[in-house]
Design a protein around this motif. Structure first.
Motif, mmCIF file in Angstrom:
data_model
loop_
_atom_site.group_PDB
_atom_site.id
_atom_site.type_symbol
_atom_site.label_atom_id
_atom_site.label_comp_id
_atom_site.label_asym_id
_atom_site.label_seq_id
_atom_site.Cartn_x
_atom_site.Cartn_y
_atom_site.Cartn_z
ATOM 1 N N THR A 166 33.891 -65.622 23.712
ATOM 2 C CA THR A 166 33.622 -64.278 24.259
ATOM 3 C C THR A 166 34.131 -63.191 23.316
ATOM 4 O O THR A 166 34.822 -63.469 22.324
ATOM 5 C CB THR A 166 34.340 -64.112 25.618
ATOM 6 O OG1 THR A 166 35.763 -64.096 25.365
ATOM 7 C CG2 THR A 166 34.003 -65.231 26.593
ATOM 8 N N ASP A 167 33.822 -61.950 23.670
ATOM 9 C CA ASP A 167 34.330 -60.805 22.897
ATOM 10 C C ASP A 167 35.860 -60.798 22.856
ATOM 11 O O ASP A 167 36.459 -60.174 21.987
ATOM 12 C CB ASP A 167 33.863 -59.485 23.530
ATOM 13 C CG ASP A 167 32.383 -59.203 23.293
ATOM 14 O OD1 ASP A 167 31.745 -59.926 22.508
ATOM 15 O OD2 ASP A 167 31.863 -58.244 23.906
ATOM 16 N N ASN A 168 36.471 -61.506 23.804
ATOM 17 C CA ASN A 168 37.948 -61.551 23.877
ATOM 18 C C ASN A 168 38.513 -62.824 23.246
ATOM 19 O O ASN A 168 39.704 -63.129 23.405
ATOM 20 C CB ASN A 168 38.399 -61.471 25.348
ATOM 21 C CG ASN A 168 37.709 -60.345 26.068
ATOM 22 O OD1 ASN A 168 37.766 -59.203 25.619
ATOM 23 N ND2 ASN A 168 37.021 -60.645 27.162
ATOM 24 N N GLY A 169 37.662 -63.609 22.608
ATOM 25 C CA GLY A 169 38.122 -64.823 21.923
ATOM 26 C C GLY A 169 38.367 -66.006 22.847
ATOM 27 O O GLY A 169 39.042 -66.966 22.464
ATOM 28 N N GLN A 170 37.803 -65.984 24.061
ATOM 29 C CA GLN A 170 38.056 -67.058 25.041
ATOM 30 C C GLN A 170 36.763 -67.820 25.336
ATOM 31 O O GLN A 170 35.716 -67.518 24.777
ATOM 32 C CB GLN A 170 38.637 -66.454 26.330
ATOM 33 C CG GLN A 170 39.799 -65.486 26.118
ATOM 34 C CD GLN A 170 40.974 -66.059 25.352
ATOM 35 O OE1 GLN A 170 41.155 -67.278 25.292
ATOM 36 N NE2 GLN A 170 41.780 -65.193 24.738
ATOM 37 N N HIS A 171 36.855 -68.794 26.251
ATOM 38 C CA HIS A 171 35.692 -69.593 26.625
ATOM 39 C C HIS A 171 35.235 -69.245 28.049
ATOM 40 O O HIS A 171 35.967 -68.599 28.803
ATOM 41 C CB HIS A 171 36.032 -71.087 26.545
ATOM 42 C CG HIS A 171 36.211 -71.571 25.126
ATOM 43 N ND1 HIS A 171 36.711 -72.807 24.812
ATOM 44 C CD2 HIS A 171 35.938 -70.986 23.936
ATOM 45 C CE1 HIS A 171 36.750 -72.954 23.499
ATOM 46 N NE2 HIS A 171 36.297 -71.869 22.947
#
Ligand code: 5RP
Length: 223
Positions: A166-171
């Motif tokens: 994601t844009d936040n670096g998560q899944h």
């Protein structure tokens, strides 16, 4: 009318909720893209937008609409976004575009949430659409087991064969098999699970208005 035309209809109709001189909260997705395109016609009348994703930011900027950081703005009068599902109370499932965390953040700093959707999104009970949940990757396997205990089946969302980031670096986990009859309680419960960044149930940040695209025109639902 095609689904695309219905999306364009509500995207255009949402302009009536935009107040000249203000900054607008802007969501993410194909319906919101229609709204952004329509918003370009008001470019000179608004100060700009707070965006909920890198994709919407890029589209806004390409149309000459200034984008402000969420932290630079205290409160927005309106947030306009789509939904994957919306029920008769204005509770929603969101996150089909993987932007749910920033969407919930911008929704939380807005006084009014205007949901724009074609009529296929209106449901009796939430849960037919796979529920998106943004998670910290190291917690994914345990969270999948927690959803299994609720009767759900969680899968890591893939892009090009590898986990989407994601844009936040998560899944993202997509959870099927849930019937969410108590959205407020469900959202609070899942939010407590360590490793959950954001659950895609928007009950605490529900819609106040829904502009629903139908073959007979735009239907306005107030909640
Ligand atoms: C993105 C979202 C979207 O609002 C939702 O997926 C609806 O998208 P679309 O307008 O393309 O049907 O929550 O994270």
């Amino acid at each position: 009318m095609t689904q695309d035309e219905l999306k364009a209809l509500v995207g255009q109709a949402a302009l009536q909720y935009v107040t000249p001189g203000e900054i607008v909260g802007v969501g993410t997705g194909s319906t919101v893209n229609k709204f952004i395109d329509a918003l370009a016609s008001m470019r000179e009348q608004i100060r700009g937008a707070v965006s909920s994703s890198e994709a919407s930011t890029a589209r806004l900027k390409s149309l000459g609409i200034p984008v402000f950081e969420a932290n630079a703005v205290e409160e927005l009068s309106v947030y306009i976004d789509g939904a994957d599902e919306i029920d008769a109370r204005g509770f929603m499932v969101k996150g089909g575009g993987a932007a749910l965390t920033r969407e919930k953040i911008v929704a939380a700093q807005s006084r009014r949430f205007v949901c724009i959707a074609d009529e296929s999104k209106l449901v009796q009970a939430l849960g037919a659409f796979p529920l998106p949940v943004e998670v910290i990757p190291m917690a994914a396997a345990r969270l999948m087991r927690q959803f299994a205990a609720l009767g759900g089946v969680a899968k890591i969302r893939l892009k090009d064969g590898i986990p989407l980031v994601t844009d936040n670096g998560q899944h993202i986990l997509d959870v099927t098999g849930l019937r969410i009859t108590e959205p407020l309680a469900f959202e609070s419960q899942v939010n407590q699970w360590p490793g959950v960044v954001t659950v895609g149930v928007f009950a605490h940040q529900k819609a106040h208005v829904c502009l629903l695209g139908t073959p007979n025109g735009v239907k306005t639902l107030n909640f």
